[in-house]
Design an enzyme around this catalytic site. Structure first.
Site, mmCIF file in Angstrom:
data_model
loop_
_atom_site.group_PDB
_atom_site.id
_atom_site.type_symbol
_atom_site.label_atom_id
_atom_site.label_comp_id
_atom_site.label_asym_id
_atom_site.label_seq_id
_atom_site.Cartn_x
_atom_site.Cartn_y
_atom_site.Cartn_z
ATOM 1 N N GLU A 269 0.801 -1.222 0.000
ATOM 2 C CA GLU A 269 0.000 0.000 0.000
ATOM 3 C C GLU A 269 0.841 1.283 0.000
ATOM 4 O OE1 GLU A 269 -3.118 -0.366 2.929
ATOM 5 O OE2 GLU A 269 -4.055 -1.979 1.786
ATOM 6 N N GLU B 156 -5.585 -8.168 -0.706
ATOM 7 C CA GLU B 156 -6.333 -7.954 0.533
ATOM 8 C C GLU B 156 -7.771 -7.619 0.187
ATOM 9 O OE1 GLU B 156 -4.859 -5.188 3.427
ATOM 10 O OE2 GLU B 156 -2.769 -5.788 3.143
#
Length: 538
Positions: free
Chosen positions: A207, A321
């Site tokens: 991320e 995710e």
């Protein structure tokens, strides 16, 4: 990765039901509150391939936690009901794993001679124990290459807000980073063999569009990190698979693939993340309100279409995710809500992605610190002490779906066929969470309307046997028992035994089709799985 920098806890307090006045059994006729749904399934339909993309990979707490026996116990439990193949976690390069220490042979004067002879700054002891432990349980690592060793960091003070304070800065010297990536990859090949390691995936960072990366500007500096990492890996072997950008909120994929094309950088797969309570503004740049049961697959389709329009239209897509929430919401991830949410997400995302990695398989997890209570809205399928949550039972039920999807005219039903001809049907009654945010909200007396399904099955015996599995407040949910105990923060050993028993899946019911049909009522947030025998029609 949830909660993280997002830390956007919603403080709405609604009520949620743990019990329903009457048991929800078979219904001969719909009740006054029912929402009748009639569906027809043709068991002779050729169907379409239905790979179990939602349960092939699971996320988990950071790398070092995998050395705990509780972690491995939970891994074995989830493996037993899903047969998942890969696990992804953060932090294989963090200092607690001990991989990189350039001073390891100079801190002790007796080791100075070893350092002078060119001893390695890399210590693979815990790395080997971590990966050996996974492989011993027949699970491969999905290797997220993170975070920055502090002695390699350009900013040693760039520590993330997580409890374990990982460093999120770029390397101070890319030559040193490249050397570590090459040594790490070569060690894995030497230890496990290229044929094995070539089946693993290597994902660059986590991320970088959030505060897990402090390079400025974020996108350009992440692309630099990716380029160095991918090229260092491919120097060891072109067979080893590498990908990115591992972004939150389904971001950067089009720009990432264009960058790889323009700079001749290898990319074997695309990864990104999305959570059901991400906002439309963050994911799509719009101000619309997207319901929690629609957000994930809206984002999956967005990225699927971006890849199709890119210079690499056949690149595999992996959502590394996903979950119903990125924050700790007890009325979401601890609750029966996860049954219909998961079933609906599977139904919508089918055909759009190669795999999705549920975050996470276990609440052996420390991003916000040491767990303070077993049911706090953790992301795992198993609560602390290996207590099964409703989500664990939902995955176990949906694992039983077949590998061919059959046509059915309903957005609350998923019909499949197994290789032996058995028909397996998931039915659900989706209702939004009755509570959101970090505080647990007890249930109301009236949770909402039951939904009645009448299922007609053509192509099997008109009196074929039917097995029924249920997940709802009264079946396969531990929450009612935990509430009855007064929700103790630290259950006694005896209470833990009781909670494990209460969290187990309910035993199946058995009945028959009647004239080729079957009627069943499902309470709000309930999930049902029907297994219909494959007898030929009379």
């Amino acid at each position: 990765m949830p909660t993280k920098s997002r830390y956007r806890y919603v403080a709405l307090f609604f009520c949620f039901a743990l019990s329903y006045g009457l048991p929800y059994g078979l219904r001969g006729q719909p009740s006054a509150q029912s929402q009748p749904v009639a569906i027809t399934i043709d068991a002779r339909d050729a169907g379409t391939p239905f790979p179990h993309f939602w349960e092939q990979i699971f996320g988990s707490g950071r790398a070092i936690l995998s050395l705990r026996e509780s972690y491995r116990d939970d891994l074995r439990a989830v493996k037993g009901v899903t047969d998942f193949a890969e696990v992804r976690f953060h932090g294989i390069f963090m200092d607690d794993v001990g991989l990189y220490d350039p001073n390891a042979y100079t801190q002790n004067p007796g080791q100075a001679a070893q350092a002078a002879r060119g001893q390695s700054p890399y210590n693979f002891s815990y790395v080997d124990q971590i990966y050996d432990g996974l492989l011993a349980n027949h699970v491969r690592p999905f290797i997220e290459l993170s975070f920055m060793p502090k002695k390699m960091a350009s900013d040693p003070a760039a520590l993330h807000a997580f409890w374990y304070k990982q460093n999120v800065s770029p390397p101070k010297d890319y030559a040193v980073w490249d050397a570590m990536i090459g040594a790490f990859t070569q060690h894995l090949v030497d230890r496990y063999g290229l044929d094995e390691v070539s089946q693993w995936r290597f994902e660059v960072w986590n991320e970088p569009n959030l505060d897990f990366w402090v390079g400025k500007p974020a996108q350009a500096t992440y692309f630099e990190l990716y380029d160095h990492t991918a090229l260092a890996i491919k120097k060891i072997s072109n067979r080893i698979r590498v990908g990115g950008p591992s972004t939150a909120q389904a971001a950067w994929v089009a720009a990432f693939l264009e960058h790889c094309k323009q700079n001749h950088v290898p990319v074997d797969f695309v990864t990104t993340h999305v959570y059901a309570n991400d906002t439309a503004k963050d994911v799509f740049g719009t101000n619309e309100e997207i319901p929690r049961d629609r957000m994930v697959c809206r984002a999956v389709r967005k990225v699927h279409d971006e890849i199709a329009a890119s210079p690499f239209p056949n690149t595999p897509l992996i959502f590394s995710e996903y979950n119903a929430s990125y924050s700790n919401e007890p009325d979401v991830t601890d609750s029966i809500y996860m049954g219909p949410w998961l079933a609906g997400t599977i139904s919508q995302c089918d055909g759009l992605t190669e795999a999705m990695s549920y975050w996470t398989f276990s609440d052996v997890f420390e991003e916000q610190g040491v767990i303070k209570t077993p049911f706090y809205g953790g992301f795992g399928l198993l609560a602390e002490e290996g207590i099964p949550k409703p989500a664990f039972n939902a995955f176990a039920m949906l694992h039983q779906l077949g590998d061919r999807r059959l046509k059915v005219d309903s957005d609350a039903a998923l019909a499949t066929r197994r290789s032996d001809g058995t028909i397996v049907v998931a039915l659900w009654n989706y209702a939004p969470p009755f509570g959101t945010g970090a505080a647990y909200t007890p249930p109301p007396e009236t949770p909402g309307a039951e939904k009645t399904f009448t299922v007609k099955v053509n192509g099997v015996s008109r009196e074929a046997s039917v097995q029924i599995l249920r997940l709802d407040a009264g079946h396969g949910s531990v929450i009612q028992a935990y509430d009855a105990m007064g929700r103790p923060a630290f259950p006694t050993r005896g209470q833990i035994v009781q909670l494990r028993a209460a969290g187990k899946a309910s035993p199946p019911q058995n009945t028959l089709l009647k004239e080729g049909s079957f009627t069943i009522g499902i309470p709000p947030q309930g999930l049902v799985l029907l297994t219909i025998a494959n007898h030929a029609a009379r």
